[in-house]
Design a protein around this motif. Structure first.
Motif, PDB file in Angstrom:
ATOM      1  N   LEU A  36      63.729  43.713  33.288  1.00  9.99           N
ATOM      2  CA  LEU A  36      63.835  44.291  32.365  1.00  9.99           C
ATOM      3  C   LEU A  36      62.909  43.756  31.220  1.00  9.99           C
ATOM      4  N   LEU A  37      62.830  42.806  30.746  1.00 10.27           N
ATOM      5  CA  LEU A  37      62.244  41.846  29.594  1.00 10.27           C
ATOM      6  C   LEU A  37      60.235  41.661  30.435  1.00 10.27           C
ATOM      7  N   GLY A  38      60.206  42.189  31.440  1.00  5.44           N
ATOM      8  CA  GLY A  38      58.677  41.981  32.443  1.00  5.44           C
ATOM      9  C   GLY A  38      58.557  43.120  32.244  1.00  5.44           C
ATOM     10  N   LEU A  39      59.248  44.497  32.658  1.00  8.26           N
ATOM     11  CA  LEU A  39      58.344  45.620  31.695  1.00  8.26           C
ATOM     12  C   LEU A  39      58.663  45.589  29.999  1.00  8.26           C
ATOM     13  N   TRP A  40      58.747  45.376  29.319  1.00  7.85           N
ATOM     14  CA  TRP A  40      59.030  45.395  28.295  1.00  7.85           C
ATOM     15  C   TRP A  40      57.300  44.458  27.166  1.00  7.85           C
ATOM     16  N   PHE A  41      57.821  42.803  28.209  1.00  5.20           N
ATOM     17  CA  PHE A  41      56.682  42.626  27.872  1.00  5.20           C
ATOM     18  C   PHE A  41      55.346  43.241  28.804  1.00  5.20           C
ATOM     19  N   LEU A  42      55.158  44.033  29.074  1.00  8.45           N
ATOM     20  CA  LEU A  42      53.900  44.412  30.125  1.00  8.45           C
ATOM     21  C   LEU A  42      53.529  45.898  29.555  1.00  8.45           C
ATOM     22  N   CYS A  43      54.406  46.740  28.875  1.00 11.04           N
ATOM     23  CA  CYS A  43      54.308  47.514  28.451  1.00 11.04           C
ATOM     24  C   CYS A  43      53.687  46.960  27.304  1.00 11.04           C
ATOM     25  N   SER A  44      54.787  46.233  26.381  1.00 10.27           N
ATOM     26  CA  SER A  44      53.710  45.463  25.154  1.00 10.27           C
ATOM     27  C   SER A  44      52.490  44.866  25.522  1.00 10.27           C
ATOM     28  N   LEU A  45      52.045  44.122  25.831  1.00 13.54           N
ATOM     29  CA  LEU A  45      50.883  43.641  26.074  1.00 13.54           C
ATOM     30  C   LEU A  45      49.425  45.140  26.358  1.00 13.54           C
ATOM     31  N   GLN A  46      50.145  46.564  26.664  1.00 10.85           N
ATOM     32  CA  GLN A  46      49.217  47.559  27.288  1.00 10.85           C
ATOM     33  C   GLN A  46      48.762  48.186  26.743  1.00 10.85           C
ATOM     34  N   PHE A  47      49.393  48.561  25.224  1.00 11.10           N
ATOM     35  CA  PHE A  47      49.017  49.393  23.969  1.00 11.10           C
ATOM     36  C   PHE A  47      48.713  48.609  22.892  1.00 11.10           C
ATOM     37  N   LEU A  48      48.721  46.617  22.968  1.00  7.20           N
ATOM     38  CA  LEU A  48      47.711  46.234  22.231  1.00  7.20           C
ATOM     39  C   LEU A  48      46.375  46.611  22.118  1.00  7.20           C
ATOM     40  N   GLU A  50      43.933  45.036  21.898  1.00  5.66           N
ATOM     41  CA  GLU A  50      42.952  43.969  22.300  1.00  5.66           C
ATOM     42  C   GLU A  50      44.043  42.818  22.645  1.00  5.66           C
ATOM     43  N   LEU A  51      43.981  41.807  23.214  1.00  8.07           N
ATOM     44  CA  LEU A  51      44.658  41.163  24.245  1.00  8.07           C
ATOM     45  C   LEU A  51      43.932  39.483  23.155  1.00  8.07           C
ATOM     46  N   GLY A  52      43.076  39.258  22.094  1.00 11.68           N
ATOM     47  CA  GLY A  52      42.387  37.980  21.683  1.00 11.68           C
ATOM     48  C   GLY A  52      44.133  37.518  20.710  1.00 11.68           C
ATOM     49  N   HIS A  53      43.763  36.277  20.564  1.00 11.13           N
ATOM     50  CA  HIS A  53      44.351  34.763  20.135  1.00 11.13           C
ATOM     51  C   HIS A  53      45.129  36.198  18.487  1.00 11.13           C
ATOM     52  N   ALA A  54      44.407  36.420  17.485  1.00 16.78           N
ATOM     53  CA  ALA A  54      45.004  36.904  16.556  1.00 16.78           C
ATOM     54  C   ALA A  54      45.797  37.891  16.880  1.00 16.78           C
ATOM     55  N   THR A  55      45.312  39.085  17.687  1.00 16.11           N
ATOM     56  CA  THR A  55      46.520  39.514  17.793  1.00 16.11           C
ATOM     57  C   THR A  55      47.472  39.687  18.490  1.00 16.11           C
ATOM     58  N   ILE A  56      47.348  38.596  19.174  1.00 20.60           N
ATOM     59  CA  ILE A  56      48.962  37.997  19.700  1.00 20.60           C
ATOM     60  C   ILE A  56      50.078  37.274  19.156  1.00 20.60           C
ATOM     61  N   VAL A  57      49.685  36.703  18.297  1.00 20.88           N
ATOM     62  CA  VAL A  57      49.859  36.003  17.327  1.00 20.88           C
ATOM     63  C   VAL A  57      50.048  37.020  16.136  1.00 20.88           C
ATOM     64  N   SER A  58      50.113  37.879  15.807  1.00 20.66           N
ATOM     65  CA  SER A  58      50.626  39.098  15.358  1.00 20.66           C
ATOM     66  C   SER A  58      51.310  39.769  15.935  1.00 20.66           C
ATOM     67  N   TRP A  59      51.544  39.536  16.929  1.00 26.22           N
ATOM     68  CA  TRP A  59      52.135  40.716  17.799  1.00 26.22           C
ATOM     69  C   TRP A  59      53.842  40.216  18.117  1.00 26.22           C
ATOM     70  N   LEU A  60      53.720  38.681  18.697  1.00 21.08           N
ATOM     71  CA  LEU A  60      54.332  38.333  19.077  1.00 21.08           C
ATOM     72  C   LEU A  60      55.429  37.448  17.213  1.00 21.08           C
ATOM     73  N   SER A  61      54.450  37.324  15.920  1.00 19.76           N
ATOM     74  CA  SER A  61      55.605  37.308  14.301  1.00 19.76           C
ATOM     75  C   SER A  61      56.050  38.282  14.205  1.00 19.76           C
ATOM     76  N   ARG A  62      55.997  39.176  14.503  1.00 21.15           N
ATOM     77  CA  ARG A  62      57.220  40.531  14.470  1.00 21.15           C
ATOM     78  C   ARG A  62      58.492  40.237  15.640  1.00 21.15           C
ATOM     79  N   PRO A  63      59.338  40.066  14.855  1.00 16.02           N
ATOM     80  CA  PRO A  63      60.933  39.473  14.338  1.00 16.02           C
ATOM     81  C   PRO A  63      61.215  39.884  16.136  1.00 16.02           C
TER      82      PRO A  63
END
Length: 129
Positions: A36-48, A50-63
């Motif tokens: 379940l967590l893996g599916l969440w992770f893959l789906c979340s990354l799919q909808f970003l 881009e996979l740049g550093h700033a985008t990932i940091v912004s995404w991971l900053s959400r609670p």
């Protein structure tokens, strides 16, 4: 010298077949959680976008993303620990070496989970960047 004990009395008290049930359930529950967590992770990354550093940091900053990521890395560590322990218990036959290996494996998994959780929290609270 021949023993007068019956075969049944020799095996009674030498261990319970029920003690592996908890381990079996832990592996299955952690596997489902990983799915379940893996599916969440893959789906979340799919909808970003881009996979740049700033985008990932912004995404991971959400609670919620930070909490779910900590759950993911912790579950990976638990599931891995359970699997590696089974391999060690099955294939290491020297008691001292097996005990040391089990202690080291547990320590390594706890350390890995703590470092990963710290990294996620550092990003989530803006300390990394």
């Amino acid at each position: 010298m021949k023993s007068l004990r019956s075969p049944l009395s020799r095996v009674l008290g030498s261990g319970s077949a029920k003690e592996g049930t908890g381990h079996w359930w832990s592996q299955r529950v952690s596997a489902v959680a990983l799915l379940l967590l893996g599916l969440w992770f893959l789906c979340s990354l799919q909808f970003l976008p881009e996979l740049g550093h700033a985008t990932i940091v912004s995404w991971l900053s959400r609670p919620w993303n930070a909490v779910l990521m900590i759950l993911l890395v912790t579950t990976v560590a638990v599931h891995s620990d359970l699997g590696v322990r089974v391999v060690i218990e099955d294939y290491m036959h020297q008691p001292f070496v097996r005990t040391v290996a089990l202690i080291l494996v547990r320590f390594a998994h706890v350390l890995a989970a703590a470092v990963a959780a710290f990294a996620v929290l550092s990003i989530a609270f803006g300390a990394a960047g």
